[in-house]
Design a protein around this motif. Structure first.
Motif, PDB file in Angstrom:
ATOM      1  N   THR A  51       0.865  -1.178   0.000  1.00 26.16           N
ATOM      2  CA  THR A  51       0.000   0.000   0.000  1.00 26.16           C
ATOM      3  C   THR A  51       0.906   1.235   0.000  1.00 26.16           C
ATOM      4  O   THR A  51       2.127   1.124   0.126  1.00 26.16           O
ATOM      5  N   ASP A  52       0.302   2.413  -0.086  1.00 28.91           N
ATOM      6  CA  ASP A  52       1.106   3.643   0.003  1.00 28.91           C
ATOM      7  C   ASP A  52       1.854   3.681   1.330  1.00 28.91           C
ATOM      8  O   ASP A  52       3.033   4.032   1.379  1.00 28.91           O
ATOM      9  N   ARG A  53       1.171   3.305   2.395  1.00 32.85           N
ATOM     10  CA  ARG A  53       1.818   3.268   3.711  1.00 32.85           C
ATOM     11  C   ARG A  53       2.927   2.210   3.724  1.00 32.85           C
ATOM     12  O   ARG A  53       4.000   2.416   4.275  1.00 32.85           O
ATOM     13  N   GLY A  54       2.668   1.055   3.101  1.00 36.17           N
ATOM     14  CA  GLY A  54       3.666   0.001   3.019  1.00 36.17           C
ATOM     15  C   GLY A  54       4.903   0.433   2.261  1.00 36.17           C
ATOM     16  O   GLY A  54       6.028   0.065   2.612  1.00 36.17           O
ATOM     17  N   ILE A  55       4.698   1.220   1.206  1.00 32.23           N
ATOM     18  CA  ILE A  55       5.840   1.743   0.448  1.00 32.23           C
ATOM     19  C   ILE A  55       6.687   2.650   1.331  1.00 32.23           C
ATOM     20  O   ILE A  55       7.920   2.591   1.305  1.00 32.23           O
ATOM     21  N   ASP A  56       6.023   3.467   2.134  1.00 34.94           N
ATOM     22  CA  ASP A  56       6.751   4.387   3.021  1.00 34.94           C
ATOM     23  C   ASP A  56       7.640   3.655   4.019  1.00 34.94           C
ATOM     24  O   ASP A  56       8.688   4.165   4.404  1.00 34.94           O
ATOM     25  N   VAL A  57       7.224   2.483   4.447  1.00 32.71           N
ATOM     26  CA  VAL A  57       8.007   1.714   5.431  1.00 32.71           C
ATOM     27  C   VAL A  57       8.451   0.372   4.848  1.00 32.71           C
ATOM     28  O   VAL A  57       8.582  -0.620   5.558  1.00 32.71           O
ATOM     29  N   SER A  58       8.703   0.356   3.543  1.00 29.88           N
ATOM     30  CA  SER A  58       8.968  -0.909   2.847  1.00 29.88           C
ATOM     31  C   SER A  58      10.189  -1.653   3.380  1.00 29.88           C
ATOM     32  O   SER A  58      10.198  -2.879   3.372  1.00 29.88           O
ATOM     33  N   ASN A  59      11.191  -0.954   3.854  1.00 32.26           N
ATOM     34  CA  ASN A  59      12.357  -1.664   4.376  1.00 32.26           C
ATOM     35  C   ASN A  59      11.998  -2.537   5.573  1.00 32.26           C
ATOM     36  O   ASN A  59      12.468  -3.671   5.688  1.00 32.26           O
ATOM     37  N   SER A  60      11.147  -2.038   6.437  1.00 29.37           N
ATOM     38  CA  SER A  60      10.754  -2.860   7.584  1.00 29.37           C
ATOM     39  C   SER A  60       9.825  -3.998   7.155  1.00 29.37           C
ATOM     40  O   SER A  60       9.879  -5.088   7.719  1.00 29.37           O
ATOM     41  N   VAL A  61       8.989  -3.747   6.140  1.00 33.24           N
ATOM     42  CA  VAL A  61       8.134  -4.820   5.617  1.00 33.24           C
ATOM     43  C   VAL A  61       9.011  -5.911   5.021  1.00 33.24           C
ATOM     44  O   VAL A  61       8.833  -7.098   5.295  1.00 33.24           O
ATOM     45  N   MET A  62       9.977  -5.522   4.214  1.00 30.63           N
ATOM     46  CA  MET A  62      10.846  -6.492   3.542  1.00 30.63           C
ATOM     47  C   MET A  62      11.671  -7.314   4.522  1.00 30.63           C
ATOM     48  O   MET A  62      11.966  -8.479   4.259  1.00 30.63           O
TER      49      MET A  62
END
Length: 91
Positions: A51-62
């Motif tokens: 999501t847009d929010r996921g893109i903003d924190v993508s390093n932690s998601v990854m």
């Protein structure tokens, strides 16, 4: 997984299953559902996207996907990330 999520096409769940013989949830258990509940991933037409929010924190998601289970690598002749590409490309 984490490379595919960084693309506009996201992860094709059926392509992942065909490639690895397991579903995304078989491999990553509750991680995708947790990210969906947190508003970091969304599911549409059999694909997972940031999501847009996921893109903003993508390093932690990854970071949650870096710990790829060993069996994914055991099925490949040469361990590495390059072999995951076809599971993530748009058909």
């Amino acid at each position: 997984m984490f490379l595919g999520l960084r693309t506009a096409g996201g992860i094709g769940e059926e392509a992942f299953r065909q490639r690895f013989g397991k579903t995304v949830r078989d491999v990553y258990r509750r991680i995708p559902d947790r990210h969906i509940a947190e508003g970091l991933l969304t599911e549409k037409d059999g694909r997972l996207f940031l999501t847009d929010r996921g893109i903003d924190v993508s390093n932690s998601v990854m970071a949650d996907y870096i710990r790829t289970p060993d069996y994914v690598f055991r099925q490949q002749p040469k361990p590495g990330l390059y072999f995951l590409k076809e599971a993530y490309t748009r058909e």
